[in-house]
Design an enzyme around this catalytic site. Sequence first.
Site, PDB file in Angstrom:
ATOM      1  N   CYS A  21     -69.280  49.074 -16.997  1.00 21.72           N
ATOM      2  CA  CYS A  21     -68.832  49.968 -18.147  1.00 21.72           C
ATOM      3  C   CYS A  21     -69.660  50.425 -19.236  1.00 21.72           C
ATOM      4  O   CYS A  21     -70.124  51.307 -19.600  1.00 21.72           O
ATOM      5  CB  CYS A  21     -67.706  48.196 -17.971  1.00 21.72           C
ATOM      6  N   HIS A  43     -65.959  47.806 -12.810  1.00 21.14           N
ATOM      7  CA  HIS A  43     -66.465  46.850 -13.283  1.00 21.14           C
ATOM      8  C   HIS A  43     -65.959  45.793 -11.540  1.00 21.14           C
ATOM      9  O   HIS A  43     -65.138  45.526 -10.990  1.00 21.14           O
ATOM     10  CB  HIS A  43     -65.569  45.636 -13.671  1.00 21.14           C
ATOM     11  N   GLU A  62     -67.276  42.956 -10.810  1.00 21.47           N
ATOM     12  CA  GLU A  62     -67.499  41.278 -10.630  1.00 21.47           C
ATOM     13  C   GLU A  62     -65.873  41.375 -10.268  1.00 21.47           C
ATOM     14  O   GLU A  62     -65.684  39.803  -9.693  1.00 21.47           O
ATOM     15  CB  GLU A  62     -67.952  40.930 -12.066  1.00 21.47           C
TER      16      GLU A  62
END
Length: 1770
Positions: free
Chosen positions: A1565, A1694, A1696
């Site tokens: 990001c 993102h 994750e």
Amino acid sequence: MSQPNPFQQGPYGPPQQRPSFPPGPGRPYAHPPDPNQPRPPPGNQAPPPPSPAQFRPQQRPLGQPGPHGGPVAGLMTPGAGVRGPSPAPGFRPAQPTDGPRPMGAPMGPGFRPHMQQGPVIQPGQPMTPLAGSAPLHAQPPAELRQPSPAIRPALGTPLAGQQPIRPLADAPRPTPQSPPQPGGHAVPNGFPTPQHSPPQTPRPLPASGPASGPGTPPGGTPVDNITQQFGGMNVNAAARASTRARRVYAPPGGPGSEGQGPQQFPPGPTPGMPPTPGMPPTPGALGPAFQQPQQPPYHGMPGPGMQTGPQPPTPYGQQPPAPSYGQPPAGVPPVPMQHQTSSPNFAQMPAGRPYQQNAPYPQNNGYGAGALAGRQYGGRGSMDIGQGGPGGSRARIDPNQIPSPIVVQENDQATYDQSAFYTKSQAQPPLASTSFTAVDDGNSNPRFMRLTTYTFPCTDELSTLTAIPLGAIIQPLADLGNGEEPIETVDYGEKGPVRCNRCRAYINPGFLYIEGGRKFRCNLCSFDNDVPVDQFVNLDMSGHRLDWERHPELRKGTVEFVATGEYCARKPESASYVFAIDVTWTAVQSGMLAKCAQAIWELLYSGEKGLPQGAKVGFLTFDKAIHFYNLKATLEQPQMLVVPDIDDIFVPLQAGFLVDPYESRPVIENLLKSLPSIFEGNRISEPLLGAAVQAAYAAMKDRGGKLCLFQTGLPLTGPGALKNREDAKLLGTDKERALYEPQEYFWTKLGQDCATAGICVDLYLFPSAYTDVATIGALSALTGGDIYNYINFDVNRDGQRFVGDVKRSLSRSFGYDALLRIRVSTGLKVAEYFGNFYMRNATDIELAGLDSSKAVGIALRHDGKLDEKADTSIQAALLYTTASGQRRIRVHNISVPNTTLLGNVFRSADMDTTMNYLAKAAVAQTVNVPIRTVRGQLEEKCIKILTAYRKHAASSTSPGQLILPESFKLYPLYNLCLLKNKAFRADAISSDVRVHSMRVLKSLSVPDSIALLYPRMIPLHVLQDALGEPDERGRIRLPSAIRTSVDRLETNGAYLIENGHQMCIWLGRGISVDFLRAVFGVEALEAIDVRMRNLLPLDNPIARKVQNVIRRVQSERSRYLQMQIVRQEIDQQLEVEFRSLLVEDENVHNSSYVDYLCNVHRSAMKYILVTGGVISGIGKGVIASSTGLLLRTHGLKVTSIKIDPYLNIDAGTLSPLDHGEVFVLDDGGEVDLDLGNYERFLDITLTRDNNITTGKIYKSVIERERKGDYLGKTVQVVPHITDAIQEWVERVAHIPVDASGEEPDVCIIELGGTVGDIESAPFVEAMRQFQFRVGHENFCLIHVSLVPVVGSVGEQKTKPTQSSIRDLRGLGLSPDLIACRSSVSLQPDVQQKISMFCHVPTEHVLAVEDCNSVYHVPLLLHRQGLLTVLEKRLGIVRRSEPSSVSLFEKWKQLTTRYDRLHDTVRIVLVGKYTHLKDSYISVVKALEHASLSCNRKLVIDWVEASDLETETLKVDPIKYHDAWKVLVGAAGILVPGGFGNRGTEGKIAAAKWARENKIPYLGICLGMQIAVIEYARHVCGLEGANSAELTADPAHPVVIYMPEISKTHLGGTMRLGDRYTHFTDASVGSITRQLYGNANHVHERHRHRYEVNPKYVKQLEEAGLSFIGHDEKGERMIITELKGHPFFVGTQYHPEYKTRPLKPTPVFLGFILASSGLLPEYLESMKDPSASTLLGRYPSLAEELVSQLSQATLDDKKDAKDTADSNASA
């Protein structure tokens, strides 16, 4: 006039094959024994070898006494049966001291409904047996008497039957029923039974229904005092006043009806009845004596006459323990008796006297002397089911008190015995099992069309809420009932029938004429059409045309139109019937060929109903060549023409193949007589089935008709040759479904060609081995034909059934070359079609052939909102050619009201139709998902419907009640029966048997499906008085049926059981000699020959009655039912098959009815609440996630809800330093970080609604108040806020969260904060109420508390925990388990102390000490028995699924690997919120997961970004140099997301260091934007390049604000949630795309307001920074990668957020691989995994590689499908 039958045989086969037995009384003849097949004398047969157990242990022997010498209460004993003869002489009336009197018996004499009437049989006139049931004609000539195989003991096989006979239609409409009058005796189901039994006409109940008390659902009537008998199960029969108003749910009385009349309980065993010896185990397969000669055993299929799968019962000698209603099972708190308010209509127990198992029942209560054992109960309503676990439910529930299909069906039959059903009455139609007369007054007869509900929900939301599927079952050519008016034919001439100009609907009673009759409005599409000028007629005062009565299409729901030329693709002709017969060696030796010739002769020339007038017939035979037969009437004998060239099939004759069977009768008879002898010496064993079908198609394609194929084996050669693909290892596994689809497209294409040509194919299979029904059966499945399967065909055992099947199949009403179109009202659409047919487009069902027994199902969906003030209309138009050659259009219409009330949908629901619909829909799913998944879906649908009714239609009920809707009271039973069907059974059975069962279900009509699901069992030993004799209308009177359970059988009884496909007569060991002598002509049970297929024509009253009953049963079914005799404890293998028909018992890997009902209740949504005390941040989320993971290892689907008591709407605007990370979900929800923990542990995808905040709740309540939803009430915290919380939890808990798309089984709720916080008070109160709302057995509370360790000696203190529990209990919540957090393991004495002071068992105190990682917590809880406690507490049933076992093993390997890691990988995380590690918890978890896959121990060095800036060098040089020292030593550098300009220059410096020094870099990001800024400054030379976020007016804004994002509102305004990212063409060979398995696109989650400025993209890419991933429009830069660098990747999304412990996200995996120096080798492994040494060293990497490659393949397939759909739409 009947003709002499040259093939006629007696009950045992041809005369020369009849078995030998000595003459005796009633035995008119005896025959010498067959020298080729000696029969051992009775009693000398060796017992068969044992086989696996099938039925429940502890099965009670039939008729044995209870443990105290008397009969077991509630179970059948001789003399105390449900039905049976009057008590034996010498029995005295029951006295109070005689023992227990079970609940549910009749309270006095009642009435028995009049039986249905049919054709009159004059007294003295002999009964005409069905074809083949007794010798009727002359014996066949000598040339036809072919030798047959030696007689072998015949065993039970699937049977068949006929359509039911319907009653006359001269009865008036039913009149309303009067309220109960004084003087009638009350019965337990709440309806009065008169003291006398005169015939009564049922009348509708008042619209308002009976008075309801508390806890009664709308229109319901609770049944009192049953909990006193049930213990933990309280039947409240919460029945509503159904729209089926004329149906009275009161058990019929009178002699012979179940449970009626006085019954006595002898104190001990019945005199003269010896104790039943133990039944030895039965074999699972037939012994050598029963094998077919010269035929190999059929792998995976039964021996002659046996079905697959069933296993032997438990020996009869075992005695189950007596029922106990005292202590509940371990772990279950005592359930107090629930007393209910009595009503004048209900029987009550005496005040102050709870029911006791062994207490005498009082006789002075007005009930009479009748005992209550064996009571059939049709009670409706609610059941409080005790949570005793699988073993305890039978002891707590009396089977007599659960809903009985017998009572329901008999009462419905009684309703329509005396009255007709008017189709426009807007009432539910009669049950599918009811024989009724319908009067068509505007809606179609229910025989033609039935709906799942007769009130349609107006919206899709309401439809989803009910869970009742919207659908219809259409049987276009169904036979009419006796006395019903024939369908009228309308001829509109050359112009054809009037139709709507828009939707093309045919004229029907729903058309509304307007403008004085000049126009009509279509009831389907609401379009206004002009009336043709030549058909204009004025309207009367009511709006009808003046000629309305002369137009049946305006009055009748079903009419037929004469089709004009535009509806005829070819000249209509009478149907042609071609018989293609296998004449290979197997067909000849098995006797199939001779029996086939006999069947065809009887069909054509026996004088019974045969082929329609004008039909043509043709014959061809086949082995390795095709033989056509010239049957011209002018020939003296048939001519055979052989076509040996199978590669070029042609028809060798123009005329003479298709002939009139009556004109060419001599020639055809000559052929049929000669066929067996012609091929007697044939040694060819492989039939060319494919070539035979091609030949028949060539002969019939210009005409159409029916092709009957008689086939004995798998076609191994010739066109469409198949191979044996059945693998026993696949049966019962997920891969088995591959066997359900055709293995060769040849057969599918051939079936489609036949369907297009109007050729219907019937298959008659005679397999002795695998025949691949799934492949060759495609011929029937695509053409609307039937499949008949005779496994290990034996001419003596199966011959009569085969002949009967052929005659029944070809003599039914038949149409061919048909097209079916379904039209529905605006607002609905037809979503799916179910059945055996072919569709070339999305709307037209092509039916090559269709007979009166076939049905088609449709699924309806909303595509708009329905008008509550209008009706929904459905029209089914069938264009077809009759068998006599007339082109017709048969149109069925039905209109039903719409509603916005959920209760109306349930009141009008039709359970019989719903079960048929669900069966067809389930079969359609079997090719896509495993059988176990389909079974799970059926069970979940049952739970969902019952739960929906309880929640939305029933009024408040006591906790734990299972509410059964009136219309769906039998749904659990029927669903269990469906699961026991061979199509869906869980055991491993032959794929041929399973596929055959599936094909049968797909085309089954509603009446036939109900008969198949729940067999009918009739006692034959109670044919007293007029039973078994014709009534005044000539219809044979049948005894009342009994429930299909072994508990209902008496050892001295005889019972007939049938399901429309099989018919067995079971004879008890103690059957009277008089009965045997009268019916069978023998003196002993052992002397009966079970091979007989017809009873001997003995001339005595009992024999005549039994034969009459059998004939009536056979006449009521669409398939031929062949009799099979089963003798108790003698025919053990046959008895196994018989017991498989007892569907209420535990058998064939399914539970009993009682247990299943309990399981359904226990399977309701379970809720586990996790609370915390003492301190916050104690680990509630980890414990909640670990609990969910353990439940997943037991096969359960788990969802989770997090409650945050703060006032924020969501977590989007919270500071990471205050609250930790903001987690983003697929739907864009910004939620608490705990939801990320749930998703990672449970591998699920949650929604924003799974995070509840105080702000969300208050906002929803205020919005509802502003809309006026509270109707002026004062809105308060209690009840409005608390109710809103509970409703939110219940709604979200049912949202599917995993890939299966199925509802979760368990919902785990984490209540944030600590107990006692003021902001959490409303939620605590809501949960206190919620535990009662869902029931104690569905709610469990885990409280997490702290046990601190104090002092140098490490003393563990329990006071904080005790105080926390005290506070929790003071708020109304009592914990079931206590999870004690501590730094060290909990000491045993501390654990016992907490148990004592906190009122929980010791095993419910869980020690959760600090672990090496959170991954160890699930294993820690598992070792302490958390799952065992939850199973007992919530009644959770474990589901043994391979994936669940694999999950647990993989998790253990994960923790083991975590503890044994030695090689480290050092990652530097450069962030701005490093002071609170939870700010980056998802990033940390993603790094951990990737490191574990790479077998690396993760070391994270946290560097505050601002410490790397030059400003820090001036202020704090030490901090500056320390930060750079850490950065320089990094193996990889990660820059995560963030907001604001603080520390951004330090991040830019870190990115520059990684780029210049070839250190792996990952920017997420903001980290990607940092990399772009750094590259623009230092490589592209754009000085002053920056982000518009970081500076107000940058010189080069390489990162800009997205234009659609709001600049004034911050909450929820970013680009959020799952987004599509497409890899560009330039991405080929890039690292990132390879890591994603070279997929074309990916879906990842976003959370940002800024993006890379498209104006600078070209300049950046020319300088070497590639943007390889764009958004769906190609405008936004999503992925950047630097070529020539080991790993320099930035992602705007993102990654994750989607990481999993067992499945790391690809970007993080590549980052760790690059930091460990393994990335190049891994990328090479992706090209050729088999040659990789890396994958051998790191097995976890191999698993990840397979996962990524398979996911990429799935994504590509989805891409292709989306593209195809888009093109199709265009």
